[in-house]
Design a protein around this motif. Structure first.
Motif, PDB file in Angstrom:
ATOM      1  N   UNK A 196       0.839  -1.193   0.000  1.00 14.32           N
ATOM      2  CA  UNK A 196       0.000   0.000   0.000  1.00 14.32           C
ATOM      3  C   UNK A 196       0.872   1.240   0.000  1.00 14.32           C
ATOM      4  N   UNK A 197       0.461   2.230  -0.789  1.00  7.56           N
ATOM      5  CA  UNK A 197       1.112   3.540  -0.790  1.00  7.56           C
ATOM      6  C   UNK A 197       0.136   4.581  -0.240  1.00  7.56           C
ATOM      7  N   UNK A 198       0.709   5.465   0.596  1.00  9.62           N
ATOM      8  CA  UNK A 198      -0.062   6.556   1.182  1.00  9.62           C
ATOM      9  C   UNK A 198       0.708   7.857   0.989  1.00  9.62           C
ATOM     10  N   UNK A 199      -0.047   8.945   0.968  1.00  7.02           N
ATOM     11  CA  UNK A 199       0.527  10.282   1.003  1.00  7.02           C
ATOM     12  C   UNK A 199       0.133  10.910   2.341  1.00  7.02           C
ATOM     13  N   UNK A 200       1.079  11.566   2.987  1.00 11.38           N
ATOM     14  CA  UNK A 200       0.763  12.222   4.252  1.00 11.38           C
ATOM     15  C   UNK A 200       1.270  13.655   4.236  1.00 11.38           C
ATOM     16  N   UNK A 201       0.358  14.594   4.439  1.00 10.39           N
ATOM     17  CA  UNK A 201       0.723  16.004   4.571  1.00 10.39           C
ATOM     18  C   UNK A 201       0.994  16.306   6.044  1.00 10.39           C
ATOM     19  N   UNK A 202       1.818  17.320   6.320  1.00  7.96           N
ATOM     20  CA  UNK A 202       2.183  17.606   7.717  1.00  7.96           C
ATOM     21  C   UNK A 202       0.962  17.818   8.607  1.00  7.96           C
ATOM     22  N   UNK A 203       0.967  17.148   9.757  1.00  7.55           N
ATOM     23  CA  UNK A 203      -0.104  17.316  10.730  1.00  7.55           C
ATOM     24  C   UNK A 203      -1.407  16.639  10.370  1.00  7.55           C
ATOM     25  N   UNK A 204      -1.405  15.810   9.328  1.00  6.21           N
ATOM     26  CA  UNK A 204      -2.635  15.139   8.891  1.00  6.21           C
ATOM     27  C   UNK A 204      -2.455  13.631   8.858  1.00  6.21           C
ATOM     28  N   UNK A 205      -3.572  12.914   8.733  1.00 10.40           N
ATOM     29  CA  UNK A 205      -3.506  11.471   8.610  1.00 10.40           C
ATOM     30  C   UNK A 205      -3.113  11.048   7.203  1.00 10.40           C
ATOM     31  N   UNK A 206      -2.545   9.854   7.049  1.00  4.71           N
ATOM     32  CA  UNK A 206      -2.183   9.361   5.719  1.00  4.71           C
ATOM     33  C   UNK A 206      -3.410   9.222   4.818  1.00  4.71           C
TER      34      UNK A 206
ATOM     35  N   UNK B  85       2.660  18.324  -4.956  1.00  2.00           N
ATOM     36  CA  UNK B  85       2.999  16.918  -4.704  1.00  2.00           C
ATOM     37  C   UNK B  85       3.920  16.772  -3.489  1.00  2.00           C
ATOM     38  N   UNK B  86       4.375  17.869  -2.935  1.00  2.00           N
ATOM     39  CA  UNK B  86       5.233  17.829  -1.751  1.00  2.00           C
ATOM     40  C   UNK B  86       4.468  17.206  -0.592  1.00  2.00           C
ATOM     41  N   UNK B  87       5.043  16.178  -0.003  1.00  2.00           N
ATOM     42  CA  UNK B  87       4.402  15.435   1.093  1.00  2.00           C
ATOM     43  C   UNK B  87       5.365  14.329   1.510  1.00  2.00           C
ATOM     44  N   UNK B  88       4.978  13.589   2.539  1.00  2.00           N
ATOM     45  CA  UNK B  88       5.676  12.353   2.879  1.00  2.00           C
ATOM     46  C   UNK B  88       4.904  11.193   2.281  1.00  2.00           C
TER      47      UNK B  88
ATOM     48  N   UNK C 209      10.269  11.872   2.480  1.00  2.00           N
ATOM     49  CA  UNK C 209       9.787  13.267   2.482  1.00  2.00           C
ATOM     50  C   UNK C 209      10.154  13.902   1.159  1.00  2.00           C
ATOM     51  N   UNK C 210       9.135  14.227   0.378  1.00  2.00           N
ATOM     52  CA  UNK C 210       9.356  14.814  -0.947  1.00  2.00           C
ATOM     53  C   UNK C 210       9.059  16.302  -0.911  1.00  2.00           C
ATOM     54  N   UNK C 211       9.997  17.077  -1.435  1.00  2.00           N
ATOM     55  CA  UNK C 211       9.804  18.519  -1.571  1.00  2.00           C
ATOM     56  C   UNK C 211       9.984  18.873  -3.037  1.00  2.00           C
ATOM     57  N   UNK C 212       8.973  19.477  -3.631  1.00  2.00           N
ATOM     58  CA  UNK C 212       9.054  19.899  -5.031  1.00  2.00           C
ATOM     59  C   UNK C 212       9.107  21.421  -5.067  1.00  2.00           C
TER      60      UNK C 212
END
Lengths: 110, 110
Positions: free
Chosen positions: A34-44, A82-85, A105-108
């Motif tokens: 499974x792949x998830x995206x997680x933004x800071x302070x939020x759930x996957x 698209x920046x997120x973990x 941790x991806x930073x675009x």
């Protein structure tokens, strides 16, 4: 021991610069990856499920692929949003339990 | 769309207090999970439940208990909060495969 390793830990890309994130796993009898995206302070946020080697799934600029030992999340022409973990998890047989990696941790940059 | 909600986004409690974190899902999922997420350690499973009144320990159950009296609701209880329980707490639910997460509760114990 069942294990998930993600690499790199962090990645900085220029907008439009395509790249791939890696998820290597060892699990006896993969039920799903499974792949998830997680933004800071939020759930996957759920992105993809892959069940068997050779399978591919796509969503907008993201494409996930699976082999017997690893999965890749390809990001084509990324944008700053698209920046997120990005988290990877596997589920082995006979259990509902996931094993999570520690994420990339991806930073675009614009 | 699957919706998983958590009772609080932010919570500040004192050492020794009893803390209740509540999670509700609206997809009639059998399985529900509680995780904590800490920098560098990733997501770690505290408890999960595969049916009403049924529960199983995850990887780090010490200091926590859970309750599932109704299918849609899964509660995490910190019997006597300690500073090392300061963390982000994430609830998830699943049917067959993928887990869907709530927004998280950032708990600070002072």
């Amino acid at each position: 021991e069942d294990q998930v390793t993600q690499s790199p830990e962090a990645l900085r890309l220029q907008e439009g610069e395509s790249s791939s994130l890696n998820c290597s796993y060892t699990v006896s009898g993969l039920r799903g990856l499974f792949w998830y995206r997680q933004d800071p302070g939020k759930g996957p946020e759920f992105l993809f499920t892959l069940y068997s080697a050779g399978e591919e799934k796509e969503k907008e600029r993201l494409k996930a692929t699976l082999t017997k030992k690893e999965s890749f999340l390809h990001i084509t022409a990324p944008k700053p949003e698209d920046s997120a973990t990005y988290l990877c998890a596997v589920e082995g047989p006979g259990t509902y339990k996931y094993i999570f990696g520690t994420g990339t941790r991806l930073k675009v940059l614009a | 769309d699957v919706k998983v909600t958590q009772s609080s986004r932010y919570l500040v409690k004192r050492t020794g207090e009893k803390v209740f974190l509540e999670c509700v899902q609206d997809m009639d999922h059998e399985n529900m999970f509680w995780y904590r997420q800490d920098p560098g350690l990733g997501l770690r499973l505290i408890y999960f439940s595969y049916d009403v009144k049924m529960k199983e320990k995850g990887d780090i159950p010490e200091g926590y208990s859970v309750s599932r009296e109704k299918k849609e609701r899964f509660s995490l209880i910190l019997e006597s909060a300690s500073t090392n329980q300061t963390s982000m707490y994430l609830c998830a639910s699943s049917g067959q495969y993928e887990q869907y997460f709530g927004p998280g509760t950032r708990l600070t114990v002072t």
